[in-house]
Structures are given as structure tokens and as C-alpha cells.
Design a protein around this motif. Sequence first.
Motif, PDB file in Angstrom:
ATOM      1  N   UNK A 196      16.466   3.541   8.351  1.00 32.62           N
ATOM      2  CA  UNK A 196      17.493   2.489   8.371  1.00 32.62           C
ATOM      3  C   UNK A 196      17.472   2.047   6.759  1.00 32.62           C
ATOM      4  N   UNK A 197      18.647   2.030   6.370  1.00 32.64           N
ATOM      5  CA  UNK A 197      19.090   1.314   4.939  1.00 32.64           C
ATOM      6  C   UNK A 197      18.653  -0.109   5.028  1.00 32.64           C
ATOM      7  N   UNK A 198      17.929  -0.687   3.841  1.00 38.44           N
ATOM      8  CA  UNK A 198      17.319  -1.909   3.703  1.00 38.44           C
ATOM      9  C   UNK A 198      18.534  -3.050   4.205  1.00 38.44           C
ATOM     10  N   UNK A 199      19.610  -2.619   3.545  1.00 37.22           N
ATOM     11  CA  UNK A 199      20.880  -3.701   3.715  1.00 37.22           C
ATOM     12  C   UNK A 199      21.073  -4.001   5.191  1.00 37.22           C
ATOM     13  N   UNK A 200      20.880  -2.854   6.053  1.00 34.80           N
ATOM     14  CA  UNK A 200      21.188  -2.805   7.458  1.00 34.80           C
ATOM     15  C   UNK A 200      20.115  -3.903   8.147  1.00 34.80           C
ATOM     16  N   UNK A 217       9.461  -2.264  20.338  1.00 32.75           N
ATOM     17  CA  UNK A 217      10.111  -2.648  19.144  1.00 32.75           C
ATOM     18  C   UNK A 217       9.157  -3.514  18.510  1.00 32.75           C
ATOM     19  N   UNK A 218       8.898  -4.522  18.882  1.00 34.36           N
ATOM     20  CA  UNK A 218       7.761  -5.370  18.355  1.00 34.36           C
ATOM     21  C   UNK A 218       6.692  -4.722  17.518  1.00 34.36           C
ATOM     22  N   UNK A 219       6.085  -3.713  18.015  1.00 31.94           N
ATOM     23  CA  UNK A 219       5.123  -2.998  17.313  1.00 31.94           C
ATOM     24  C   UNK A 219       5.933  -2.272  16.057  1.00 31.94           C
ATOM     25  N   UNK A 220       7.003  -1.787  16.152  1.00 27.69           N
ATOM     26  CA  UNK A 220       7.767  -1.151  15.190  1.00 27.69           C
ATOM     27  C   UNK A 220       8.105  -2.167  14.043  1.00 27.69           C
ATOM     28  N   UNK A 221       8.502  -3.205  14.298  1.00 28.23           N
ATOM     29  CA  UNK A 221       8.897  -4.199  13.439  1.00 28.23           C
ATOM     30  C   UNK A 221       7.672  -4.713  12.782  1.00 28.23           C
ATOM     31  N   UNK A 222       6.470  -5.038  13.327  1.00 30.69           N
ATOM     32  CA  UNK A 222       5.105  -5.391  12.765  1.00 30.69           C
ATOM     33  C   UNK A 222       4.825  -4.281  11.560  1.00 30.69           C
ATOM     34  N   UNK A 223       5.033  -2.828  11.916  1.00 36.57           N
ATOM     35  CA  UNK A 223       4.691  -1.923  11.134  1.00 36.57           C
ATOM     36  C   UNK A 223       5.576  -1.997   9.951  1.00 36.57           C
ATOM     37  N   UNK A 224       6.721  -2.182  10.001  1.00 37.80           N
ATOM     38  CA  UNK A 224       7.819  -2.571   8.866  1.00 37.80           C
ATOM     39  C   UNK A 224       7.106  -3.667   7.913  1.00 37.80           C
ATOM     40  N   UNK A 225       6.687  -4.775   8.614  1.00 35.17           N
ATOM     41  CA  UNK A 225       6.413  -5.836   8.041  1.00 35.17           C
ATOM     42  C   UNK A 225       4.982  -5.589   6.980  1.00 35.17           C
ATOM     43  N   UNK A 226       3.964  -4.941   7.697  1.00 40.43           N
ATOM     44  CA  UNK A 226       2.929  -4.364   7.102  1.00 40.43           C
ATOM     45  C   UNK A 226       3.258  -3.751   5.906  1.00 40.43           C
ATOM     46  N   UNK A 227       4.323  -2.885   5.813  1.00 39.40           N
ATOM     47  CA  UNK A 227       4.569  -1.814   4.632  1.00 39.40           C
ATOM     48  C   UNK A 227       5.120  -3.054   3.754  1.00 39.40           C
ATOM     49  N   UNK A 228       6.325  -3.883   4.205  1.00 40.18           N
ATOM     50  CA  UNK A 228       6.752  -4.729   3.216  1.00 40.18           C
ATOM     51  C   UNK A 228       5.775  -5.789   2.292  1.00 40.18           C
ATOM     52  N   UNK A 229       4.619  -5.900   3.191  1.00 37.09           N
ATOM     53  CA  UNK A 229       3.676  -6.893   2.381  1.00 37.09           C
ATOM     54  C   UNK A 229       3.128  -6.087   1.265  1.00 37.09           C
ATOM     55  N   UNK A 230       3.176  -4.601   1.279  1.00 38.63           N
ATOM     56  CA  UNK A 230       2.637  -4.155   0.104  1.00 38.63           C
ATOM     57  C   UNK A 230       3.582  -4.029  -1.082  1.00 38.63           C
ATOM     58  N   UNK A 231       4.823  -4.566  -0.982  1.00 45.55           N
ATOM     59  CA  UNK A 231       5.932  -4.376  -1.894  1.00 45.55           C
ATOM     60  C   UNK A 231       6.094  -5.819  -2.530  1.00 45.55           C
ATOM     61  N   UNK A 232       7.025  -5.764  -3.538  1.00 46.75           N
ATOM     62  CA  UNK A 232       7.290  -7.066  -4.165  1.00 46.75           C
ATOM     63  C   UNK A 232       8.497  -7.662  -3.501  1.00 46.75           C
ATOM     64  N   UNK A 233       9.025  -7.258  -2.490  1.00 45.60           N
ATOM     65  CA  UNK A 233      10.407  -7.555  -1.816  1.00 45.60           C
ATOM     66  C   UNK A 233      10.185  -8.676  -1.148  1.00 45.60           C
ATOM     67  N   UNK A 235      12.318 -11.183  -0.147  1.00 45.64           N
ATOM     68  CA  UNK A 235      13.436 -11.278   0.837  1.00 45.64           C
ATOM     69  C   UNK A 235      13.309 -10.405   2.210  1.00 45.64           C
ATOM     70  N   UNK A 236      12.540  -9.190   1.943  1.00 46.23           N
ATOM     71  CA  UNK A 236      12.506  -8.261   3.095  1.00 46.23           C
ATOM     72  C   UNK A 236      11.241  -8.803   3.973  1.00 46.23           C
ATOM     73  N   UNK A 237      10.346  -9.440   3.319  1.00 42.08           N
ATOM     74  CA  UNK A 237       9.332 -10.016   4.314  1.00 42.08           C
ATOM     75  C   UNK A 237       9.775 -11.104   4.783  1.00 42.08           C
ATOM     76  N   UNK A 269       9.503 -19.488  -1.657  1.00 39.72           N
ATOM     77  CA  UNK A 269      10.374 -20.336  -0.877  1.00 39.72           C
ATOM     78  C   UNK A 269      10.835 -20.015   0.201  1.00 39.72           C
ATOM     79  N   UNK A 270      11.639 -18.971   0.279  1.00 34.39           N
ATOM     80  CA  UNK A 270      12.236 -18.151   1.560  1.00 34.39           C
ATOM     81  C   UNK A 270      10.956 -17.992   2.682  1.00 34.39           C
ATOM     82  N   UNK A 271      10.045 -17.302   2.162  1.00 30.93           N
ATOM     83  CA  UNK A 271       8.878 -16.706   3.072  1.00 30.93           C
ATOM     84  C   UNK A 271       8.425 -18.014   3.934  1.00 30.93           C
ATOM     85  N   UNK A 272       7.910 -19.064   2.940  1.00 32.86           N
ATOM     86  CA  UNK A 272       7.297 -20.185   3.546  1.00 32.86           C
ATOM     87  C   UNK A 272       8.146 -21.063   4.394  1.00 32.86           C
TER      88      UNK A 272
END
Length: 354
Positions: A196-200, A217-233, A235-237, A269-272
Motif C-alpha cells: 500500500x502507498x504510504x499516503x493511503x 488485521x491487528x497483527x498486520x498493523x502491529x507488524x507495520x508499526x514495528x517496521x515504522x519504529x526502525x525508520x525516522x518517519x 508521522x507514520x508511527x 509531539x504528534x506521537x506523544x
Amino acid sequence: MSAENTLPDSLTELLRSTGAALRVFDMGRRISKMPLERFRRIEDSQLPYPTPFQHLAWLAVLIWNPRKRDENAVWFLRLPLDEQGLVAPAARDDLLKRLVQNVINSKNGQLDEDALKDNPYSFTPDQSRMAAFHALAAREMKLQASPHYERAQAWFKGQLPLEQWQSLAYQGLADFIIRLDQENNSTALCQRLSDMPAAVLEMLCPLLENIQPAAPLQQALVQQLQQALTTDNSNRVAALCRALSNITDEVAKQHWVMAVLQSIHARDPEVITVIATRCESALLEPQVLTAFLEQLAQGEAGQAGFSRILAELMFMPVHRALILQAFRNPERSEALGQAIGEMFGQSFEAPPAH
């Protein structure tokens, strides 16, 4: 209805006196249907509003003619709350008075959306929340989804090319998310997540906070979150935290919130803010709350962000008691102690929790 009539005691009484049918939705931290009996007790100041935000109760009242369900009006209302989280009776009475007067002055004498004209208690939801509300209201009323739903569904099911995501209407996305438990929609979303494109994904996340995702779906989203935590994004987190915030498994929620609080994104700020306003139930676990307070004290939003977010959380009685208890912890960091002092005064002595 004439000016001489006695003012109704409640919104429920006012609406029922016209023969209208109504359904109430909580528009606070997320959007959900509210049982009418609970709404009556909340508007009568007998029960605290459960999801206060900015010290206000946020509500949507859907009104329709029982003989013509598709002819309806919506009132979006925000009512001030007292320190106990109860609707302020003076504000409720003022709202009723204004509504009655506007009906008297109107051409059609109806309780339609014009009755809220120039009303200080009305508000307009942003695009995401308006789309989610319309999708949820249509489903609750057993009406068809918007004309944009089928195209969104076709895209998620791979019947349209991936790059055509920009042709999808936001209302169609909202309809799809609110109907995830129908027509294998949840499975289609899981399969689409990986490419899925990040914007979607970031458009979907504020919609997902209004539903309780099924386990896959919950498991798939958690996996996406775990991946996002290793990036500097960050907003995605933050977006993925919103998407997961309404899961019913509180232990799982505490686990991934703790992972976020231990990541490089914790002071964003947005994450917290998302953790404070959407994942507040995870903060009922003292270990998670302690980690949250420490990161908040050193966060990029500074002292103003610390004070604003805590004032919001401490408006809820259970959170207030736990936060005051954490403030008394002799092992708190110097940074947290300093932030507390700035908020309450340097001679802060935590008052007893009531």
C-alpha cells in the motif's frame, strides 16, 4: 412550539416532543454509537461524559422522521463539563433555549440543521471525522454506503491498478473501513497493506481508530508499526498508533505502546499526543505511565506540551489519581521533577488523590 411553552428538560424531550426519532454518537476521542439511556443520563448530569476532550463533551445527534429515514438532520454539539466530567446544567439549558428560539423564528418551524445557526455549542468536524461519521451513521441507519464505496472496495480487492489510489474518494475509504466486517473487506485490507502507498495508509489510520480491527488485521498493523519504529518517519508511527488505538486486547496495547515509548519517536509531539489522547487506556498500567511521563517531560513539545497534555489526562479521575501517584515516586528523573515543578510550582506537593 410557542415561546410560552415550558422549556423542555432535555434535548431528548425536546426532540421527542416533535415526533422525531434520534440516535446519538460520541464524537470525543473516537466516533461510536451511544445508547440513548446513557445519553439521557449524561445530559441530565447524572453520569460523567466518558471521553472528555478539551474539557468538553463532543456529540452528534442524528434526527429523522420515522416515516422517512433518509430525510435526516445532524447536530454536532460540544458541551462544557465541570471538574467531575458532568455536563454543566447551565450550558445545557442555554442550548435548549437557543434551539427552541431558533425553531420559533424559523420559516418551517422544524428542528433541522438551521436550528443550530449561530450557536456557540455547535462545531464542524474535520474531513476525516465527518467522513467516518457519515459512514457509521449510514450503516447504523441501514442505508446504503456512499456512491464512492464500490470503487474503494474494488481497489482494495486488487480489481483496480495500485497506482489508481489517487482516484479514490475519502468518503469511499471511510465507508470501506466502517464496513470491514462485511464482504471479506478486512482480509482484502490485510493483503493490500504490504504494497500500500504510504499516503493511503496514513489516510486510513484516522479512520481505523473508530473500529475494533479483527485479530489478523491487528497483527498486520502491529507488524507495520514495528517496521515504522526502525525508520525516522514519526508521522507514520503516530498514524499507526491511531489505527491500533481501539483494539480490545489491553495487554497487547500496553506492549506496543511501551515499544513506541522506548523508541526514538517517543518524544515527537504528534506521537506523544496520540498516545495521550487515543491510547489513554494503556496508561492505566503504572509501568507504561511512568515511561510516558518520563518521555513527555523531555519531549520536543517542551514545557507547554507537558502541561497541556497532562491537564487533559488529569481531567479523567482515574488517570489523575495514577499520575499524582507517579509524581510522588522518589525514583522519578530530575527532568520529570523539574517539569512537574514548572507546571504546579516549585514547591509542588502532590495533593491526595480523591
